[in-house]
Scaffold this motif. Structure first.
Motif, PDB file in Angstrom:
ATOM      1  N   ARG A  55      17.452  14.928  75.419  1.00  0.00           N
ATOM      2  CA  ARG A  55      17.717  16.190  76.388  1.00  0.00           C
ATOM      3  C   ARG A  55      16.885  17.143  75.621  1.00  0.00           C
ATOM      4  O   ARG A  55      16.402  18.156  76.409  1.00  0.00           O
ATOM      5  N   ALA A  56      16.528  17.279  74.161  1.00  0.00           N
ATOM      6  CA  ALA A  56      16.027  18.075  73.706  1.00  0.00           C
ATOM      7  C   ALA A  56      14.445  17.973  73.872  1.00  0.00           C
ATOM      8  O   ALA A  56      13.563  18.919  73.428  1.00  0.00           O
ATOM      9  N   GLY A  57      13.834  16.777  74.297  1.00  0.00           N
ATOM     10  CA  GLY A  57      12.569  16.340  74.337  1.00  0.00           C
ATOM     11  C   GLY A  57      12.090  16.343  75.880  1.00  0.00           C
ATOM     12  O   GLY A  57      11.748  16.995  76.365  1.00  0.00           O
ATOM     13  N   VAL A  58      12.006  14.767  76.054  1.00  0.00           N
ATOM     14  CA  VAL A  58      11.370  14.471  77.347  1.00  0.00           C
ATOM     15  C   VAL A  58      12.025  15.051  78.412  1.00  0.00           C
ATOM     16  O   VAL A  58      11.531  15.679  79.517  1.00  0.00           O
ATOM     17  N   GLU A  59      13.337  15.387  78.455  1.00  0.00           N
ATOM     18  CA  GLU A  59      14.136  16.003  79.696  1.00  0.00           C
ATOM     19  C   GLU A  59      13.916  17.447  79.829  1.00  0.00           C
ATOM     20  O   GLU A  59      13.479  17.924  80.658  1.00  0.00           O
ATOM     21  N   ARG A  60      13.768  17.865  78.625  1.00  0.00           N
ATOM     22  CA  ARG A  60      13.206  19.446  78.715  1.00  0.00           C
ATOM     23  C   ARG A  60      11.828  19.571  79.076  1.00  0.00           C
ATOM     24  O   ARG A  60      11.467  20.568  79.955  1.00  0.00           O
ATOM     25  N   VAL A  61      10.862  18.747  78.395  1.00  0.00           N
ATOM     26  CA  VAL A  61       9.553  19.064  78.889  1.00  0.00           C
ATOM     27  C   VAL A  61       9.056  18.589  80.276  1.00  0.00           C
ATOM     28  O   VAL A  61       8.474  19.158  80.817  1.00  0.00           O
ATOM     29  N   GLY A  76      19.647  26.045  80.757  1.00  0.00           N
ATOM     30  CA  GLY A  76      20.872  26.184  80.384  1.00  0.00           C
ATOM     31  C   GLY A  76      21.438  24.759  79.570  1.00  0.00           C
ATOM     32  O   GLY A  76      22.371  25.081  78.612  1.00  0.00           O
ATOM     33  N   GLN A  77      21.324  23.774  80.331  1.00  0.00           N
ATOM     34  CA  GLN A  77      21.514  22.202  79.764  1.00  0.00           C
ATOM     35  C   GLN A  77      21.136  22.207  78.541  1.00  0.00           C
ATOM     36  O   GLN A  77      21.612  21.722  77.580  1.00  0.00           O
ATOM     37  N   VAL A  78      19.902  22.474  78.214  1.00  0.00           N
ATOM     38  CA  VAL A  78      19.128  22.222  76.727  1.00  0.00           C
ATOM     39  C   VAL A  78      19.721  23.189  76.051  1.00  0.00           C
ATOM     40  O   VAL A  78      20.271  22.710  74.579  1.00  0.00           O
ATOM     41  N   ASP A  79      20.133  24.365  76.440  1.00  0.00           N
ATOM     42  CA  ASP A  79      20.601  25.220  75.083  1.00  0.00           C
ATOM     43  C   ASP A  79      21.988  24.729  74.841  1.00  0.00           C
ATOM     44  O   ASP A  79      22.161  25.190  73.813  1.00  0.00           O
ATOM     45  N   ARG A  80      22.585  24.378  75.936  1.00  0.00           N
ATOM     46  CA  ARG A  80      23.925  24.101  75.762  1.00  0.00           C
ATOM     47  C   ARG A  80      24.158  22.735  74.815  1.00  0.00           C
ATOM     48  O   ARG A  80      24.829  22.489  73.718  1.00  0.00           O
ATOM     49  N   PHE A  81      23.230  21.865  74.999  1.00  0.00           N
ATOM     50  CA  PHE A  81      22.992  20.661  74.124  1.00  0.00           C
ATOM     51  C   PHE A  81      22.656  20.961  72.746  1.00  0.00           C
ATOM     52  O   PHE A  81      23.396  20.356  71.675  1.00  0.00           O
ATOM     53  N   LEU A  82      21.750  21.832  72.341  1.00  0.00           N
ATOM     54  CA  LEU A  82      21.406  22.154  71.010  1.00  0.00           C
ATOM     55  C   LEU A  82      22.567  23.013  70.530  1.00  0.00           C
ATOM     56  O   LEU A  82      22.657  22.768  69.106  1.00  0.00           O
ATOM     57  N   GLU A  83      23.229  23.510  71.029  1.00  0.00           N
ATOM     58  CA  GLU A  83      24.687  24.436  70.323  1.00  0.00           C
ATOM     59  C   GLU A  83      25.465  23.174  70.040  1.00  0.00           C
ATOM     60  O   GLU A  83      26.384  23.329  69.136  1.00  0.00           O
ATOM     61  N   LEU A  84      25.892  22.146  70.918  1.00  0.00           N
ATOM     62  CA  LEU A  84      26.885  21.267  70.748  1.00  0.00           C
ATOM     63  C   LEU A  84      26.411  20.063  69.843  1.00  0.00           C
ATOM     64  O   LEU A  84      27.285  19.544  69.108  1.00  0.00           O
ATOM     65  N   ALA A  85      25.165  19.798  69.628  1.00  0.00           N
ATOM     66  CA  ALA A  85      24.935  18.599  69.135  1.00  0.00           C
ATOM     67  C   ALA A  85      25.144  18.673  67.649  1.00  0.00           C
ATOM     68  O   ALA A  85      25.892  17.534  67.126  1.00  0.00           O
ATOM     69  N   PRO A  86      25.312  19.765  66.790  1.00  0.00           N
ATOM     70  CA  PRO A  86      25.631  19.481  65.223  1.00  0.00           C
ATOM     71  C   PRO A  86      27.275  19.401  65.208  1.00  0.00           C
ATOM     72  O   PRO A  86      27.498  18.822  64.449  1.00  0.00           O
ATOM     73  N   MET A  87      27.852  19.887  66.405  1.00  0.00           N
ATOM     74  CA  MET A  87      29.289  19.557  66.309  1.00  0.00           C
ATOM     75  C   MET A  87      29.663  18.183  66.670  1.00  0.00           C
ATOM     76  O   MET A  87      30.723  17.699  65.953  1.00  0.00           O
TER      77      MET A  87
END
Length: 285
Positions: free
Chosen positions: A130-136, A143-154
């Motif tokens: 989600r942070a790589g190929v899906e984003r690029v 919004g989905q990428v930002d939400r993923f980056l927020e949730l991934a550490p949790m």
């Protein structure tokens, strides 16, 4: 006590990981194949010892391998799994999501593949798609990428809190080396299956991928779940360095092994070789 020792070993390995610029890595002469194979044999012996410890202790290990196309993820994974049991070391390389999977909570697709007791799971690309190929490639929204980056550490904290040892590797290849490897794939009939329109876009969108990588590291390179970068222009050294570091992170011990006494083979008795027209393969070699 054992848990505390394991924690100390992991912290020591984390501290040894180089923090800084790749420029600090000094170029070294190319390893000769014999030297490489000798070093790899020693590491693979340790991987078998790790496997026996995982089985005996019920440990759960999950390793993520990420990086640009041609960075060498598959090569490292192949060397890790070459001499161990596929019942303990499982490789997960998911294809594109189905329509049903697209409708799920994003992380849901990956959760069933996490290790149970006595397993080591190696992800050849993971939820970080989600942070790589899906984003690029525009397969997901900002919004989905930002939400993923927020949730991934949790999410990763929850995985670690469940008792799973989570390790994340990013294999870093340079622009020139990536171009060279793409050309090799195009020229080698054994590797053409590795080339896809997506791979060609990976080369064309080098800096888009760089921006995606930088944002991913900024959001998910945490003290609890850090990223380890493996410079991979030198494939042989990359494989050795990555496997050696992986082993350093796990508090495994050599499991005592009882001597094996092979049983005496039974007597032939009244057995007769059958008069059957067996179909032997042609002796072409």
């Amino acid at each position: 006590m054992a848990k505390e020792k394991g924690k100390q070993k992991r912290q020591k390995a984390l501290a040894k990981a180089w923090k800084g610029s790749r420029a600090a890595w000094k170029p070294r002469p190319m390893l000769k194949r014999q030297e490489f194979e000798e070093e790899m044999e020693e590491l693979q012996v340790e991987l078998v010892r790790l496997q026996e410890w995982v089985k005996a202790s019920g440990a759960k290990i999950c390793v993520l391998f990420e990086g640009r196309d041609t960075a060498g993820k598959g090569g490292v994974i192949k060397r890790i799994t070459e001499r161990v049991s596929p019942r303990v070391f499982r490789v997960v390389a998911l294809s594109a999501p189905t329509e049903r999977e697209k409708s799920q909570m994003y992380f849901q697709r990956y959760m069933p593949y996490l290790p149970a007791a006595g397993e080591v799971v190696l992800f050849d690309r993971s939820w970080y798609n989600r942070a790589g190929v899906e984003r690029v490639m525009g397969f997901t929204s900002k919004g989905q990428v930002d939400r993923f980056l927020e949730l991934a550490p949790m999410v990763e904290k929850a995985i670690i809190d469940s008792g799973i040892i989570l390790i994340k590797y990013w294999l870093e290849v340079t622009m020139d080396e990536q171009a060279k490897r793409f050309k090799e794939r195009n020229d080698d009939e054994r590797k053409i299956w590795k080339l896809s329109p997506m791979d060609l876009e990976a080369q064309a969108r080098w800096y888009d991928y760089s921006r995606a990588r930088d944002a991913m590291f900024a959001a998910t390179d945490t003290l609890e779940s850090p990223w380890f970068v493996v410079p991979s222009d030198d494939q042989r050294r990359a494989r050795l360095n990555c496997i050696a570091h992986f082993l350093s992170l796990i508090p495994y011990k050599k499991v005592p092994r009882d001597p094996i006494k092979f049983p005496k083979r039974q007597a032939k008795g009244d057995y007769l070789e059958p008069d059957h027209p067996f179909r032997y393969v042609p002796q072409a070699f």
